[in-house]
Design a protein around this motif. Structure first.
Motif, PDB file in Angstrom:
ATOM      1  N   ALA A 257       0.844  -1.201   0.000  1.00  8.03           N
ATOM      2  CA  ALA A 257       0.000   0.000   0.000  1.00  8.03           C
ATOM      3  C   ALA A 257       0.881   1.254   0.000  1.00  8.03           C
ATOM      4  CB  ALA A 257      -1.006   0.003   1.139  1.00  8.03           C
ATOM      5  N   TYR A 258       1.746   1.316  -1.008  1.00  9.04           N
ATOM      6  CA  TYR A 258       2.648   2.453  -1.217  1.00  9.04           C
ATOM      7  C   TYR A 258       3.473   2.741   0.046  1.00  9.04           C
ATOM      8  CZ  TYR A 258       0.105   3.322  -5.576  1.00  9.04           C
ATOM      9  OH  TYR A 258      -0.455   3.198  -6.826  1.00  9.04           O
ATOM     10  N   GLY A 259       3.848   1.644   0.715  1.00  5.24           N
ATOM     11  CA  GLY A 259       4.716   1.785   1.873  1.00  5.24           C
ATOM     12  C   GLY A 259       3.976   1.950   3.185  1.00  5.24           C
TER      13      GLY A 259
ATOM     14  N   THR B  26      -3.351  -9.353  -9.736  1.00  9.53           N
ATOM     15  CA  THR B  26      -1.943  -8.941  -9.727  1.00  9.53           C
ATOM     16  C   THR B  26      -1.628  -8.268 -11.062  1.00  9.53           C
ATOM     17  OG1 THR B  26      -1.204 -11.071 -10.603  1.00  9.53           O
ATOM     18  CG2 THR B  26      -1.211 -10.811  -8.212  1.00  9.53           C
ATOM     19  N   LEU B  27      -1.163  -7.043 -10.980  1.00  9.67           N
ATOM     20  CA  LEU B  27      -0.944  -6.239 -12.189  1.00  9.67           C
ATOM     21  C   LEU B  27       0.256  -6.715 -13.001  1.00  9.67           C
ATOM     22  CD1 LEU B  27      -1.551  -2.772 -10.532  1.00  9.67           C
ATOM     23  CD2 LEU B  27      -3.013  -3.825 -12.269  1.00  9.67           C
ATOM     24  N   ASN B  28       1.227  -7.324 -12.343  1.00  5.62           N
ATOM     25  CA  ASN B  28       2.428  -7.726 -13.077  1.00  5.62           C
ATOM     26  C   ASN B  28       2.320  -9.118 -13.701  1.00  5.62           C
ATOM     27  OD1 ASN B  28       3.443  -5.271 -12.337  1.00  5.62           O
ATOM     28  ND2 ASN B  28       5.438  -6.049 -11.712  1.00  5.62           N
TER      29      ASN B  28
ATOM     30  N   ASN C 224       3.420   1.866 -23.439  1.00  2.13           N
ATOM     31  CA  ASN C 224       4.583   1.032 -23.741  1.00  2.13           C
ATOM     32  C   ASN C 224       5.309   0.560 -22.495  1.00  2.13           C
ATOM     33  OD1 ASN C 224       4.729   0.726 -26.671  1.00  2.13           O
ATOM     34  ND2 ASN C 224       4.829   2.965 -26.661  1.00  2.13           N
ATOM     35  N   ARG C 225       4.532   0.057 -21.567  1.00  2.00           N
ATOM     36  CA  ARG C 225       5.118  -0.481 -20.348  1.00  2.00           C
ATOM     37  C   ARG C 225       4.675  -1.932 -20.210  1.00  2.00           C
ATOM     38  NH1 ARG C 225       3.692   1.874 -14.346  1.00  2.00           N
ATOM     39  NH2 ARG C 225       1.644   1.067 -14.933  1.00  2.00           N
ATOM     40  N   LEU C 226       3.419  -2.134 -19.863  1.00  2.00           N
ATOM     41  CA  LEU C 226       2.869  -3.483 -19.763  1.00  2.00           C
ATOM     42  C   LEU C 226       1.662  -3.573 -20.690  1.00  2.00           C
ATOM     43  CD1 LEU C 226       2.910  -4.017 -15.882  1.00  2.00           C
ATOM     44  CD2 LEU C 226       4.326  -5.225 -17.565  1.00  2.00           C
TER      45      LEU C 226
ATOM     46  N   LEU D 230     -10.907  -6.264 -18.411  1.00  2.86           N
ATOM     47  CA  LEU D 230     -10.081  -5.722 -19.490  1.00  2.86           C
ATOM     48  C   LEU D 230      -9.624  -4.333 -19.066  1.00  2.86           C
ATOM     49  CD1 LEU D 230      -9.327  -6.564 -22.431  1.00  2.86           C
ATOM     50  CD2 LEU D 230     -11.237  -5.134 -23.187  1.00  2.86           C
ATOM     51  N   MET D 231      -8.335  -4.080 -19.125  1.00  2.00           N
ATOM     52  CA  MET D 231      -7.859  -2.779 -18.657  1.00  2.00           C
ATOM     53  C   MET D 231      -6.821  -2.165 -19.588  1.00  2.00           C
ATOM     54  SD  MET D 231      -5.027  -3.364 -15.696  1.00  2.00           S
ATOM     55  CE  MET D 231      -6.160  -4.120 -14.573  1.00  2.00           C
ATOM     56  N   SER D 232      -6.693  -0.847 -19.451  1.00  2.00           N
ATOM     57  CA  SER D 232      -5.526  -0.167 -19.995  1.00  2.00           C
ATOM     58  C   SER D 232      -5.112   0.870 -18.968  1.00  2.00           C
ATOM     59  CB  SER D 232      -5.829   0.462 -21.359  1.00  2.00           C
ATOM     60  OG  SER D 232      -4.606   0.859 -21.956  1.00  2.00           O
TER      61      SER D 232
ATOM     62  N   ALA E 245      -8.857   4.062 -15.372  1.00  2.00           N
ATOM     63  CA  ALA E 245      -8.380   5.210 -14.586  1.00  2.00           C
ATOM     64  C   ALA E 245      -7.536   4.818 -13.380  1.00  2.00           C
ATOM     65  CB  ALA E 245      -9.577   6.030 -14.112  1.00  2.00           C
ATOM     66  N   ASN E 246      -6.356   5.410 -13.266  1.00  2.00           N
ATOM     67  CA  ASN E 246      -5.608   5.443 -12.004  1.00  2.00           C
ATOM     68  C   ASN E 246      -6.152   6.629 -11.203  1.00  2.00           C
ATOM     69  OD1 ASN E 246      -4.669   7.525 -13.566  1.00  2.00           O
ATOM     70  ND2 ASN E 246      -2.498   7.030 -13.352  1.00  2.00           N
ATOM     71  N   SER E 247      -5.461   7.047 -10.142  1.00  2.00           N
ATOM     72  CA  SER E 247      -5.977   8.172  -9.340  1.00  2.00           C
ATOM     73  C   SER E 247      -6.252   9.390 -10.201  1.00  2.00           C
ATOM     74  CB  SER E 247      -4.969   8.563  -8.258  1.00  2.00           C
ATOM     75  OG  SER E 247      -4.775   7.516  -7.355  1.00  2.00           O
TER      76      SER E 247
ATOM     77  N   ALA F 101     -12.675   1.863 -11.347  1.00  2.00           N
ATOM     78  CA  ALA F 101     -11.507   2.755 -11.318  1.00  2.00           C
ATOM     79  C   ALA F 101     -10.453   2.125 -10.412  1.00  2.00           C
ATOM     80  CB  ALA F 101     -11.907   4.124 -10.800  1.00  2.00           C
ATOM     81  N   ARG F 102      -9.173   2.422 -10.705  1.00  2.00           N
ATOM     82  CA  ARG F 102      -8.065   1.763  -9.990  1.00  2.00           C
ATOM     83  C   ARG F 102      -7.146   2.777  -9.316  1.00  2.00           C
ATOM     84  NH1 ARG F 102      -7.033  -0.152 -15.273  1.00  2.00           N
ATOM     85  NH2 ARG F 102      -5.048   0.915 -15.040  1.00  2.00           N
ATOM     86  N   PRO F 103      -7.648   3.567  -8.359  1.00  2.00           N
ATOM     87  CA  PRO F 103      -6.752   4.527  -7.714  1.00  2.00           C
ATOM     88  C   PRO F 103      -5.826   3.876  -6.693  1.00  2.00           C
ATOM     89  CG  PRO F 103      -8.913   4.646  -6.704  1.00  2.00           C
ATOM     90  CD  PRO F 103      -9.030   3.663  -7.844  1.00  2.00           C
TER      91      PRO F 103
HETATM   92  C1  LIG Z   1      -0.005   1.507  -9.840  1.00  2.00           C
HETATM   93  C2  LIG Z   1      -1.135   1.356 -10.802  1.00  2.00           C
HETATM   94  C3  LIG Z   1      -2.354   1.995 -10.571  1.00  2.00           C
HETATM   95  C4  LIG Z   1      -2.547   3.025  -9.486  1.00  2.00           C
HETATM   96  O1  LIG Z   1      -1.969   4.239  -9.914  1.00  2.00           O
HETATM   97  P1  LIG Z   1      -2.041   5.588  -9.041  1.00  2.00           P
HETATM   98  O2  LIG Z   1      -1.437   6.601  -9.916  1.00  2.00           O
HETATM   99  O3  LIG Z   1      -1.238   5.332  -7.826  1.00  2.00           O
HETATM  100  O4  LIG Z   1      -3.458   5.827  -8.729  1.00  2.00           O
HETATM  101  C5  LIG Z   1      -3.421   1.703 -11.397  1.00  2.00           C
HETATM  102  N1  LIG Z   1      -3.268   0.830 -12.441  1.00  2.00           N
HETATM  103  C6  LIG Z   1      -2.093   0.239 -12.715  1.00  2.00           C
HETATM  104  C7  LIG Z   1      -1.998  -0.677 -13.874  1.00  2.00           C
HETATM  105  C8  LIG Z   1      -0.982   0.492 -11.924  1.00  2.00           C
HETATM  106  O5  LIG Z   1       0.190  -0.073 -12.211  1.00  2.00           O
END
Ligand SMILES: *Cc1c(COP(=O)(O)O)cnc(C)c1O
Length: 362
Positions: A38-40, A82-84, A130-132, A155-157, A192-194, A208-210
Protein backbone atom coordinates in the motif's frame (compact mmCIF):
# COMPACT_ATOMS: atom_id res chain seq x y z
CA UNK A 1 10.38 7.55 24.11
CA UNK A 2 11.90 5.51 21.33
CA UNK A 3 14.65 7.24 19.38
CA UNK A 4 13.52 5.50 16.20
CA UNK A 5 11.43 7.00 13.45
CA UNK A 6 7.76 6.13 13.28
CA UNK A 7 5.05 6.23 10.66
CA UNK A 8 1.50 6.70 11.90
CA UNK A 9 -1.24 5.82 9.44
CA UNK A 10 -4.69 7.18 10.12
CA UNK A 11 -7.04 4.56 8.70
CA UNK A 12 -9.99 6.94 9.04
CA UNK A 13 -8.18 9.29 6.65
CA UNK A 14 -7.67 6.49 4.14
CA UNK A 15 -11.34 5.52 4.47
CA UNK A 16 -12.35 9.15 3.86
CA UNK A 17 -10.19 9.28 0.72
CA UNK A 18 -11.74 6.04 -0.50
CA UNK A 19 -15.24 7.46 -0.04
CA UNK A 20 -14.28 10.65 -1.91
CA UNK A 21 -12.91 8.60 -4.80
CA UNK A 22 -15.94 6.29 -4.81
CA UNK A 23 -18.25 9.32 -5.02
CA UNK A 24 -16.10 10.81 -7.78
CA UNK A 25 -16.23 7.74 -10.00
CA UNK A 26 -19.80 6.59 -9.26
CA UNK A 27 -21.63 4.79 -10.75
CA UNK A 28 -18.37 2.99 -11.52
CA UNK A 29 -16.92 0.78 -8.79
CA UNK A 30 -13.90 2.11 -6.93
CA UNK A 31 -11.21 -0.54 -6.52
CA UNK A 32 -8.04 -0.04 -4.46
CA UNK A 33 -4.46 -0.44 -5.60
CA UNK A 34 -2.54 -1.64 -2.54
CA UNK A 35 0.62 -2.88 -4.28
CA UNK A 36 4.05 -2.24 -2.75
CA UNK A 37 2.65 -2.65 0.76
CA UNK A 38 0.00 0.00 0.00
CA UNK A 39 2.65 2.45 -1.22
CA UNK A 40 4.72 1.79 1.87
CA UNK A 41 1.96 2.45 4.38
CA UNK A 42 0.87 -1.13 5.18
CA UNK A 43 -1.28 -3.24 2.87
CA UNK A 44 -2.79 -5.58 5.43
CA UNK A 45 -4.25 -2.97 7.78
CA UNK A 46 -5.29 -0.76 4.87
CA UNK A 47 -6.81 -3.62 2.89
CA UNK A 48 -8.87 -4.68 5.91
CA UNK A 49 -10.13 -1.19 6.48
CA UNK A 50 -11.05 -0.72 2.83
CA UNK A 51 -12.93 -4.03 2.91
CA UNK A 52 -14.94 -2.67 5.83
CA UNK A 53 -15.60 0.47 3.74
CA UNK A 54 -17.13 -1.69 1.03
CA UNK A 55 -14.19 -1.98 -1.37
CA UNK A 56 -14.37 -5.34 -3.16
CA UNK A 57 -11.66 -5.22 -5.84
CA UNK A 58 -7.99 -5.03 -4.94
CA UNK A 59 -4.93 -4.73 -7.15
CA UNK A 60 -1.43 -5.84 -6.19
CA UNK A 61 1.70 -6.02 -8.31
CA UNK A 62 2.78 -9.52 -7.26
CA UNK A 63 1.21 -12.72 -6.01
CA UNK A 64 3.36 -12.66 -2.86
CA UNK A 65 1.90 -9.27 -1.91
CA UNK A 66 -1.64 -10.57 -2.10
CA UNK A 67 -1.40 -13.86 -0.21
CA UNK A 68 -1.88 -12.71 3.36
CA UNK A 69 -5.10 -10.80 2.70
CA UNK A 70 -6.57 -13.40 0.38
CA UNK A 71 -8.71 -15.31 2.92
CA UNK A 72 -10.35 -12.16 4.28
CA UNK A 73 -10.99 -10.62 0.89
CA UNK A 74 -12.43 -13.83 -0.49
CA UNK A 75 -14.62 -14.32 2.52
CA UNK A 76 -16.11 -10.89 1.88
CA UNK A 77 -16.75 -11.85 -1.75
CA UNK A 78 -13.94 -9.66 -3.06
CA UNK A 79 -11.61 -10.07 -6.03
CA UNK A 80 -7.83 -9.73 -6.14
CA UNK A 81 -5.70 -9.06 -9.19
CA UNK A 82 -1.94 -8.94 -9.73
CA UNK A 83 -0.94 -6.24 -12.19
CA UNK A 84 2.43 -7.73 -13.08
CA UNK A 85 0.89 -10.84 -14.55
CA UNK A 86 1.93 -14.37 -13.76
CA UNK A 87 5.65 -13.79 -14.03
CA UNK A 88 7.50 -16.98 -13.28
CA UNK A 89 5.03 -18.15 -10.67
CA UNK A 90 3.40 -21.48 -11.56
CA UNK A 91 -0.25 -21.15 -12.60
CA UNK A 92 -1.13 -23.41 -9.66
CA UNK A 93 0.01 -20.83 -7.14
CA UNK A 94 -2.64 -18.41 -8.47
CA UNK A 95 -5.35 -21.07 -8.61
CA UNK A 96 -4.67 -22.25 -5.09
CA UNK A 97 -4.77 -18.71 -3.68
CA UNK A 98 -7.73 -17.65 -5.83
CA UNK A 99 -5.78 -14.64 -7.06
CA UNK A 100 -6.35 -13.47 -10.61
CA UNK A 101 -3.46 -12.38 -12.80
CA UNK A 102 -3.73 -9.51 -15.25
CA UNK A 103 -2.11 -11.00 -18.34
CA UNK A 104 0.30 -8.67 -20.07
CA UNK A 105 1.70 -10.57 -23.04
CA UNK A 106 0.41 -12.98 -25.66
CA UNK A 107 2.80 -15.63 -24.36
CA UNK A 108 1.42 -15.25 -20.84
CA UNK A 109 -2.14 -15.35 -22.17
CA UNK A 110 -1.50 -18.55 -24.13
CA UNK A 111 0.09 -20.14 -21.13
CA UNK A 112 -2.86 -19.22 -18.88
CA UNK A 113 -5.38 -20.46 -21.45
CA UNK A 114 -3.56 -23.78 -21.66
CA UNK A 115 -2.82 -24.36 -17.98
CA UNK A 116 -5.50 -22.63 -15.91
CA UNK A 117 -8.46 -24.84 -16.79
CA UNK A 118 -10.83 -21.95 -17.45
CA UNK A 119 -9.92 -19.97 -14.33
CA UNK A 120 -10.56 -16.24 -14.73
CA UNK A 121 -7.91 -13.71 -15.77
CA UNK A 122 -7.63 -10.03 -16.52
CA UNK A 123 -6.06 -8.67 -19.68
CA UNK A 124 -4.06 -5.46 -20.06
CA UNK A 125 -4.18 -3.73 -23.44
CA UNK A 126 -1.35 -1.29 -24.01
CA UNK A 127 -2.76 1.86 -25.59
CA UNK A 128 0.31 4.06 -25.63
CA UNK A 129 2.31 3.76 -22.44
CA UNK A 130 4.58 1.03 -23.74
CA UNK A 131 5.12 -0.48 -20.35
CA UNK A 132 2.87 -3.48 -19.76
CA UNK A 133 0.10 -4.98 -21.83
CA UNK A 134 -0.56 -6.31 -25.30
CA UNK A 135 -0.27 -4.33 -28.51
CA UNK A 136 -3.27 -4.12 -30.84
CA UNK A 137 -1.62 -6.57 -33.21
CA UNK A 138 -2.19 -9.37 -30.68
CA UNK A 139 -5.91 -8.81 -30.14
CA UNK A 140 -7.03 -11.28 -32.79
CA UNK A 141 -4.84 -14.05 -31.34
CA UNK A 142 -6.23 -13.41 -27.84
CA UNK A 143 -9.82 -13.42 -29.10
CA UNK A 144 -9.19 -16.81 -30.66
CA UNK A 145 -7.99 -18.12 -27.31
CA UNK A 146 -11.35 -17.12 -25.83
CA UNK A 147 -13.00 -19.94 -27.76
CA UNK A 148 -10.20 -22.17 -26.52
CA UNK A 149 -10.71 -21.95 -22.76
CA UNK A 150 -9.43 -18.43 -22.01
CA UNK A 151 -11.80 -16.91 -19.44
CA UNK A 152 -11.33 -13.13 -19.36
CA UNK A 153 -13.26 -11.24 -16.70
CA UNK A 154 -11.51 -7.85 -16.72
CA UNK A 155 -10.08 -5.72 -19.49
CA UNK A 156 -7.86 -2.78 -18.66
CA UNK A 157 -5.53 -0.17 -19.99
CA UNK A 158 -3.48 2.45 -18.19
CA UNK A 159 -3.05 6.17 -18.93
CA UNK A 160 0.47 7.57 -19.22
CA UNK A 161 -0.37 11.27 -18.81
CA UNK A 162 -3.56 11.47 -16.74
CA UNK A 163 -1.92 13.77 -14.17
CA UNK A 164 -1.72 16.35 -16.97
CA UNK A 165 -5.36 16.53 -18.10
CA UNK A 166 -4.63 18.78 -21.09
CA UNK A 167 -2.34 16.28 -22.80
CA UNK A 168 -3.72 14.97 -26.08
CA UNK A 169 -2.36 11.51 -25.22
CA UNK A 170 -5.23 11.00 -22.75
CA UNK A 171 -7.90 11.18 -25.40
CA UNK A 172 -5.80 9.17 -27.84
CA UNK A 173 -5.33 6.35 -25.34
CA UNK A 174 -9.01 6.45 -24.43
CA UNK A 175 -10.18 6.10 -28.00
CA UNK A 176 -7.75 3.25 -28.69
CA UNK A 177 -9.03 1.45 -25.61
CA UNK A 178 -12.70 1.95 -26.53
CA UNK A 179 -12.08 0.75 -30.05
CA UNK A 180 -10.17 -2.37 -29.09
CA UNK A 181 -12.40 -3.23 -26.13
CA UNK A 182 -15.45 -3.43 -28.40
CA UNK A 183 -14.13 -6.67 -29.89
CA UNK A 184 -14.06 -8.22 -26.41
CA UNK A 185 -17.81 -7.83 -25.96
CA UNK A 186 -19.47 -7.50 -22.59
CA UNK A 187 -16.60 -7.49 -20.07
CA UNK A 188 -15.75 -5.41 -17.00
CA UNK A 189 -13.37 -2.62 -18.01
CA UNK A 190 -11.06 -0.25 -16.17
CA UNK A 191 -8.76 2.55 -17.29
CA UNK A 192 -8.38 5.21 -14.59
CA UNK A 193 -5.61 5.44 -12.00
CA UNK A 194 -5.98 8.17 -9.34
CA UNK A 195 -5.44 10.98 -11.82
CA UNK A 196 -7.68 9.27 -14.37
CA UNK A 197 -10.60 9.42 -11.89
CA UNK A 198 -10.60 13.18 -12.45
CA UNK A 199 -10.33 13.23 -16.25
CA UNK A 200 -14.07 12.90 -16.81
CA UNK A 201 -16.81 10.29 -16.82
CA UNK A 202 -15.80 8.71 -20.12
CA UNK A 203 -12.52 7.56 -18.51
CA UNK A 204 -14.18 5.70 -15.64
CA UNK A 205 -15.73 2.62 -17.30
CA UNK A 206 -16.91 -0.05 -14.81
CA UNK A 207 -14.06 0.10 -12.30
CA UNK A 208 -11.51 2.75 -11.32
CA UNK A 209 -8.07 1.76 -9.99
CA UNK A 210 -6.75 4.53 -7.71
CA UNK A 211 -3.69 4.05 -5.55
CA UNK A 212 -1.88 7.30 -4.76
CA UNK A 213 -4.95 9.40 -3.94
CA UNK A 214 -6.07 6.86 -1.32
CA UNK A 215 -2.86 7.68 0.50
CA UNK A 216 -3.51 11.41 0.39
CA UNK A 217 -1.10 12.63 -2.29
CA UNK A 218 -2.43 15.00 -4.93
CA UNK A 219 -3.10 13.13 -8.17
CA UNK A 220 -3.57 15.93 -10.72
CA UNK A 221 -1.32 18.85 -11.60
CA UNK A 222 -4.01 21.45 -12.35
CA UNK A 223 -6.42 21.14 -9.45
CA UNK A 224 -6.54 20.58 -5.71
CA UNK A 225 -8.41 17.51 -4.48
CA UNK A 226 -9.62 17.71 -0.90
CA UNK A 227 -7.93 14.55 0.38
CA UNK A 228 -7.08 13.68 3.98
CA UNK A 229 -3.38 13.32 4.76
CA UNK A 230 -3.36 9.92 6.47
CA UNK A 231 0.40 9.49 6.93
CA UNK A 232 2.63 11.03 9.58
CA UNK A 233 6.32 10.15 9.29
CA UNK A 234 8.18 11.45 12.34
CA UNK A 235 11.44 11.12 14.18
CA UNK A 236 12.64 12.56 17.47
CA UNK A 237 15.10 15.38 18.01
CA UNK A 238 18.24 13.69 19.36
CA UNK A 239 20.19 16.89 20.05
CA UNK A 240 19.83 20.64 19.80
CA UNK A 241 23.09 22.44 19.01
CA UNK A 242 24.10 26.09 19.10
CA UNK A 243 26.24 27.14 16.16
CA UNK A 244 28.18 30.23 15.10
CA UNK A 245 28.52 31.95 11.76
CA UNK A 246 30.67 29.94 9.34
CA UNK A 247 30.18 26.53 10.95
CA UNK A 248 29.37 23.72 8.56
CA UNK A 249 27.09 20.72 8.83
CA UNK A 250 27.24 17.04 7.98
CA UNK A 251 29.41 14.98 5.61
CA UNK A 252 31.24 17.16 3.14
CA UNK A 253 30.26 20.29 5.07
CA UNK A 254 27.86 21.24 2.29
CA UNK A 255 26.05 23.91 4.30
CA UNK A 256 27.76 26.81 6.09
CA UNK A 257 25.90 28.97 8.58
CA UNK A 258 25.49 32.57 7.44
CA UNK A 259 24.94 33.60 11.05
CA UNK A 260 24.73 32.03 14.48
CA UNK A 261 21.69 29.98 15.46
CA UNK A 262 20.41 26.60 16.51
CA UNK A 263 20.16 23.26 14.77
CA UNK A 264 18.30 20.08 15.62
CA UNK A 265 19.67 16.63 14.85
CA UNK A 266 16.74 14.39 13.97
CA UNK A 267 16.90 10.60 14.26
CA UNK A 268 15.94 9.63 10.71
CA UNK A 269 18.18 9.33 7.69
CA UNK A 270 18.37 7.70 4.33
CA UNK A 271 18.31 4.22 5.88
CA UNK A 272 14.83 5.08 7.08
CA UNK A 273 13.76 6.26 3.66
CA UNK A 274 14.48 9.98 3.79
CA UNK A 275 15.97 10.54 0.33
CA UNK A 276 19.41 12.09 0.32
CA UNK A 277 18.35 14.55 -2.33
CA UNK A 278 16.31 16.37 0.31
CA UNK A 279 19.74 17.48 1.65
CA UNK A 280 19.85 21.30 1.70
CA UNK A 281 16.47 21.33 -0.11
CA UNK A 282 13.74 19.73 2.01
CA UNK A 283 12.27 20.71 5.35
CA UNK A 284 10.98 19.27 8.57
CA UNK A 285 8.07 20.51 10.66
CA UNK A 286 9.03 20.97 14.30
CA UNK A 287 7.59 22.98 17.15
CA UNK A 288 5.22 24.76 14.79
CA UNK A 289 7.90 25.92 12.36
CA UNK A 290 8.99 24.71 8.95
CA UNK A 291 12.73 24.24 9.36
CA UNK A 292 15.10 23.78 6.42
CA UNK A 293 17.20 20.61 6.26
CA UNK A 294 20.86 21.69 6.33
CA UNK A 295 23.84 19.67 5.16
CA UNK A 296 23.74 16.17 3.77
CA UNK A 297 21.28 13.67 5.13
CA UNK A 298 23.18 10.86 6.89
CA UNK A 299 22.23 7.22 7.16
CA UNK A 300 20.61 7.58 10.58
CA UNK A 301 20.08 11.29 11.05
CA UNK A 302 19.60 14.66 9.47
CA UNK A 303 20.03 18.24 10.67
CA UNK A 304 17.63 21.14 10.41
CA UNK A 305 18.03 24.84 11.15
CA UNK A 306 15.58 25.67 13.93
CA UNK A 307 16.89 29.18 14.63
CA UNK A 308 13.45 30.60 13.82
CA UNK A 309 11.96 28.89 16.87
CA UNK A 310 11.52 31.10 19.97
CA UNK A 311 12.89 28.41 22.32
CA UNK A 312 14.93 25.92 20.27
CA UNK A 313 16.41 24.15 23.29
CA UNK A 314 12.95 23.09 24.43
CA UNK A 315 12.62 20.92 21.33
CA UNK A 316 14.99 18.15 22.36
CA UNK A 317 13.15 14.78 22.28
CA UNK A 318 10.20 16.36 20.46
CA UNK A 319 8.99 14.63 17.31
CA UNK A 320 9.85 16.27 14.01
CA UNK A 321 7.48 15.67 11.14
CA UNK A 322 9.22 14.63 7.95
CA UNK A 323 6.04 14.01 5.95
CA UNK A 324 2.57 14.58 7.32
CA UNK A 325 -0.37 16.96 7.49
CA UNK A 326 1.92 19.98 8.02
CA UNK A 327 4.49 19.01 5.40
CA UNK A 328 3.03 16.80 2.70
CA UNK A 329 4.87 14.38 0.46
CA UNK A 330 3.76 16.63 -2.39
CA UNK A 331 5.60 19.60 -0.88
CA UNK A 332 8.74 17.61 -0.08
CA UNK A 333 8.69 15.90 -3.48
CA UNK A 334 8.54 19.30 -5.17
CA UNK A 335 11.64 20.47 -3.24
CA UNK A 336 13.56 17.30 -4.02
CA UNK A 337 12.58 16.84 -7.66
CA UNK A 338 11.09 13.45 -6.77
CA UNK A 339 7.56 12.12 -6.92
CA UNK A 340 5.22 11.65 -4.00
CA UNK A 341 5.08 7.96 -5.01
CA UNK A 342 8.79 7.56 -4.36
CA UNK A 343 8.74 9.35 -1.02
CA UNK A 344 5.89 7.20 0.31
CA UNK A 345 7.15 3.86 -0.95
CA UNK A 346 10.67 4.54 0.38
CA UNK A 347 9.68 4.95 4.02
CA UNK A 348 11.15 1.85 5.51
CA UNK A 349 14.06 0.30 7.28
CA UNK A 350 13.63 0.68 11.01
CA UNK A 351 10.51 2.79 10.82
CA UNK A 352 7.84 1.54 13.16
CA UNK A 353 4.32 1.61 11.67
CA UNK A 354 1.45 2.56 13.94
CA UNK A 355 -2.14 2.29 12.76
CA UNK A 356 -4.57 4.80 14.19
CA UNK A 357 -8.30 4.08 14.09
CA UNK A 358 -7.97 0.41 13.17
CA UNK A 359 -11.38 -1.24 13.42
CA UNK A 360 -10.27 -3.97 15.80
CA UNK A 361 -8.72 -1.49 18.25
CA UNK A 362 -11.95 0.43 18.84
C1 LIG B 1 0.00 1.51 -9.84
C2 LIG B 1 -1.14 1.36 -10.80
C3 LIG B 1 -2.35 2.00 -10.57
C4 LIG B 1 -2.55 3.02 -9.49
O1 LIG B 1 -1.97 4.24 -9.91
P1 LIG B 1 -2.04 5.59 -9.04
O2 LIG B 1 -1.44 6.60 -9.92
O3 LIG B 1 -1.24 5.33 -7.83
O4 LIG B 1 -3.46 5.83 -8.73
C5 LIG B 1 -3.42 1.70 -11.40
N1 LIG B 1 -3.27 0.83 -12.44
C6 LIG B 1 -2.09 0.24 -12.71
C7 LIG B 1 -2.00 -0.68 -13.87
C8 LIG B 1 -0.98 0.49 -11.92
O5 LIG B 1 0.19 -0.07 -12.21
Amino acid sequence: MSAQPRLTIDLDGIAANYRLLQETVAPAECAAVIKANAYGLGANAIGRRLLAEGCRTFFFAHLSEALELAPEIHQAGGTMFTLNGTGLYPVDAFLKAGIIPVLNTLEETRHWAREAGGAPAGLHLDTGMNRLGLPASHDAAVLELKTDGLNLIHLMSHPACADEPQRAENRAQLSRFVQRAAAFGDITKSFANSAGCFLGPEYRFDVARPGLALYGAQPVSDRWVDLATPYRFEAPVLQVRRFSEGESFGYGGTHSAKSGGCSATIGAGYADGVPRCLSNRGHIWLGGIKAPIIGRISMDSLAADISAHPDPESLVHELAQIYGPDLTVDAQAASAGLSAYELLTRIGGRTQRIFANALDSR
